[in-house]
Every structure is written in C-alpha cells, then in structure tokens.
Write an enzyme that holds these catalytic residues in place. Structure first.
Site, PDB file in Angstrom:
ATOM      1  CD  GLU A 181      -3.070  -0.324   0.004  1.00 20.87           C
ATOM      2  OE1 GLU A 181      -3.220   0.216  -1.114  1.00 20.87           O
ATOM      3  OE2 GLU A 181      -3.531  -1.438   0.283  1.00 20.87           O
ATOM      4  CB  THR A 204       4.383   0.230  -2.663  1.00 17.10           C
ATOM      5  OG1 THR A 204       3.163  -0.417  -3.049  1.00 17.10           O
ATOM      6  CG2 THR A 204       4.779  -0.234  -1.283  1.00 17.10           C
ATOM      7  CB  ALA A 207     -16.651  -1.066  -1.527  1.00 12.93           C
ATOM      8  CB  SER A 266     -17.283  -0.762  -9.412  1.00 12.19           C
ATOM      9  OG  SER A 266     -17.349   0.610  -9.111  1.00 12.19           O
ATOM     10  CD  GLU A 286     -10.960   5.488 -13.067  1.00 16.24           C
ATOM     11  OE1 GLU A 286     -11.218   6.405 -12.280  1.00 16.24           O
ATOM     12  OE2 GLU A 286     -11.513   4.369 -13.007  1.00 16.24           O
ATOM     13  CG  ASP A 322      -7.516   0.179  -9.261  1.00 14.73           C
ATOM     14  OD1 ASP A 322      -6.669  -0.374  -8.530  1.00 14.73           O
ATOM     15  OD2 ASP A 322      -8.181   1.166  -8.905  1.00 14.73           O
TER      16      ASP A 322
END
Ligand code: ADP
Ligand code: MG
Length: 382
Positions: A32, A34, A120, A124, A157, A169
């Site tokens: 995390e 990183t 979350a 998604s 994004e 992701d």
C-alpha cells in the site's frame, strides 16, 4: 442476474448481441502506498465484475443500457456529443482514448450490469472500463495489447472522470488469473504471477462504510514526505531514484537531515516494499501464516507510521486479532473503506458475526462483508 438475463435485457432494447464479455474488480493483498514510490503492488482479480452484451449498430452512435441504474444513454464519439450520465463517461472515455491512439470504433449497442460494490475500494470503475476496452478491441479487431488496454482505462479515469489513479486497477482487471496474484513493479511495469491457493482459508473484505473527509490533502503530504526522504538519501546514494531503492541503513544515515514525520513515512514505505517481497516468498511456499503476519504488520505501519488509518479501521483490525484471523489490514488509501482479511474456514462464521455485532455496538454502523475469490481477468463469455 446471469448472462441469459443480460441477453434478454439487451434483446428488449437492441435485438440479439454479437458477443458477451466480462471483466472483474480487484483486491490488493499487500503493498500500500508503494506505487508512487516506484515499488510493487500485489493485486488479484476477483469473482465480482461487470458483464457486457454488445453489438455494432452500423451508425456513429453509441447506445448503452445500464441494467443496475435502469437507465439508457445515447452519445457520439466526439466531445461535442458526449454523454450526460456519469456512468457513461467511463465508456465514452474508453472510446475517445482508443480514437486518440488511431483505433477506430464504430457505433454500437450495449447493455451491462455488475456486482462489484461501488466505491468500496474494489474498483468497479476499472471493471467497467476494462470490460468495454476489452470488448471493443475484440469485436473491432483493433489489435491493442492488454497493457495498452489498461492504459486506456487509466487515461479514461484521468481525462474523463478526473481521478488521477495509477495503473494497478485496470492492470489487475485485464491480467487477472485464477489462483494467482500479480506482483506488479510500478516503475518498470514488469509483472510476475504469484500463486494464491489458500486452501482452508477465505479472503474477505469488511467494509467500514465510513469515508472521512480529508482536509489539507493528506495524500499529497505523504507523497511530499516520501520525496523529501528519497531526495535526502539520493544525495549520498545517487542510485536511489525512489524510496523503493532505499534500505533502512540508508534512511538512518539521513535521519538528522529530515523531519521526524518524513522519517516515519519513509520507514513505512521501505518496510512495505520488503514486506511485499517477503509475502511473495511465503506465497510461493504456501505459507499463509507468514502472509497473514505481514498483513498485520502493514496495518500497524499504515496506522502508526503512515497515519492513514482511522478509529473504525483500527477497530476492525482489532476485531480480526480478537477472533483469530490470520491476516488483516486496511486495503486502499486509508481513512475509511475496507479491511482485507485472510481467515481460516473454521473461524470465518464467528469472526463475521462478532465483528458485525461489535462494530455496530461501538459505532452504530452496519459494516458490510464481501467474500472474494481470486479469479480470471477480462474475457469473452460468448
Ligand atoms: P470504485 O472504487 O468502485 O472504482 P469509483 O467511484 O471509482 O468507485 O467508481 C464508481 C462509478 O463507476 C459509479 O459511480 C458508476 O459511475 C460506475 N459504475 C460502477 N459500477 C457500475 C455498474 N454496475 N453500473 C453502472 N455504472 C457503474
Ligand atoms: Mg474507481
């Protein structure tokens, strides 16, 4: 919802689909904060994702139906004719980014649904981008490789949603493989599959259902600390480009030259890079106890050194310890969201029931549980 239902819904709007595709959300087992330190992450695709029925329609228009929102949206290929719905921006962005790369898509009809919980931390949005990117590349035979498809999702994004994310992701959603996590080097983008077959364990997320308002952009401050520490080390060790290249001895040498805060942040990052590599070794040996230990250490570091936890996440981590969970830590940036937990089958029911009850008693919030199984990445279903 299943594929036949999706095809039926597609049929109600647009006739029969040419093909059906799917693409998953993801988890990150360890690693995390990183990515922007040039280090590694260890994501895996999950058994929750997006499914898409699609067919070219012979026009220059895109017509899409979102099953989950029960909304249709029609838009064109250019800025002048962009979509109004928030969810359609992800699809428009993918088409635009393909066009920027000289890859021509024509009008199509599509219907899609998903079971990745929104917002979350299971991505998604990457599942959505990856599904469309993968499908369009396939039906129009555009010849774009998976890496470029991931970059198309990431650029979507950045340029059409306004989220300045890394590539993890989209990468995980496209490259995912059942029974494997993927060790991704965020600097070179080299990757390696690492076996993940935790027989006798379950992987689950506990969603704290809180998101704390962030004041003074704490993420930027974390980055600045990392850069300051790396710069101080680089003055003595020119080979250190990012904290990923540094070790604890190097950090000690510059301790008096940097702030105590920068020192703590760097201690976490250097430790996290090492923990991830140790966890990969343990996974290769099938040693899930050690993997779990590393996850707890990561939580501790995120909470005490990197200071991106919050009362709720620390409480969930304490619950995991109390009920004998093998490994537990914050997943994602912090200040809310989920913990990821590796728990023995025999301890699962008690952990879930007690944690939900304890969390409710303490915060009067219903936490949510998501079971995940590491699964395949983007693919054509029919
Ligand atoms: P996450 O952490 O889950 O990626 P984001 O805020 O980045 O959260 O993305 C969530 C957005 O992605 C939603 O607001 C919506 O626009 C789109 N999205 C995700 N899942 C779906 C779905 N099943 N149907 C339609 N849109 C979706
Ligand atoms: Mg997202």
């Amino acid at each position: 919802m299943d594929i036949n239902e999706l095809k039926k819904i597609f049929g109600e709007h647009y006739g029969s689909p040419q093909a059906v595709y799917a693409s998953p959300g993801r988890v990150n087992l360890i690693g995390e904060h990183t990515d922007y330190n040039g280090g590694f992450v260890l994501p895996g695709a999950i058994d929750k994702g997006m499914a898409l029925a699609i067919k070219p329609n012979g026009t220059s228009k895109i017509r899409v139906f979102s099953v989950d929102y029960n909304e249709a949206c029609e838009f064109g290929m250019n800025e002048a004719d962009k979509p109004e719905k928030g969810w359609a921006k992800y699809i428009f962005g993918v088409v635009r980014e393909m066009d920027k790369r000289g890859k021509k898509v024509e009008g199509f009809d599509a219907a899609f649904y998903g079971d990745v919980p929104l917002g979350a931390g299971l991505s998604s949005s990457a599942a959505l981008e990856s599904t469309f990117a993968y499908a369009l590349n396939d039906i129009y035979s555009l010849g774009i490789d998976l890496f470029e498809l991931a970059k198309i999702g990431q650029a979507t994004e950045h340029n059409y949603v306004g989220v300045k994310c890394g590539i993890m992701d989209q990468f995980a959603s496209l490259f995912g493989k059942k029974g494997n996590l993927i060790r991704l080097d965020c600097r070179s983008l080299e990757y390696q599959y690492v076996p993940f077959n935790p027989t006798g364990y379950k992987l689950l997320l506990v969603d704290s259902c809180v998101k704390h308002e962030l004041v003074n952009n704490p993420y930027n401050r974390r980055r600045e600390s990392c850069e300051a520490a790396a710069a101080a080390i680089r003055r003595r060790h020119p080979e250190v480009e990012f904290l990923r290249d540094a070790n604890f001895d190097m950090l000690e040498e510059v301790k008096s030259e940097i702030s105590a805060e920068d020192y703590s942040r760097a201690t976490f990052v250097i430790g996290e890079v090492k923990r991830l590599l140790d966890a990969c070794d343990a996974l290769t040996k099938g040693d899930y106890q050690t993997v779990g230990k590393k996850m707890y250490e990561t939580h501790e570091g995120l909470s005490k050194l990197y200071e991106v936890s919050c009362e709720e996440l620390d409480f969930l981590n304490d619950c995991a310890r109390r009920y004998g969970v093998t490994g537990s830590r914050i997943m994602g940036g912090g200040f809310g969201g989920c913990t990821i937990n590796l728990v023995e089958d025999a301890k699962y029911d008690k952990f879930v029931a007690q944690t939900l009850a304890d969390y409710k008693a303490k915060f009067n919030i219903d936490a949510r549980i998501y079971d995940v199984v590491i699964s395949d990445g983007a693919r054509r279903l029919e």
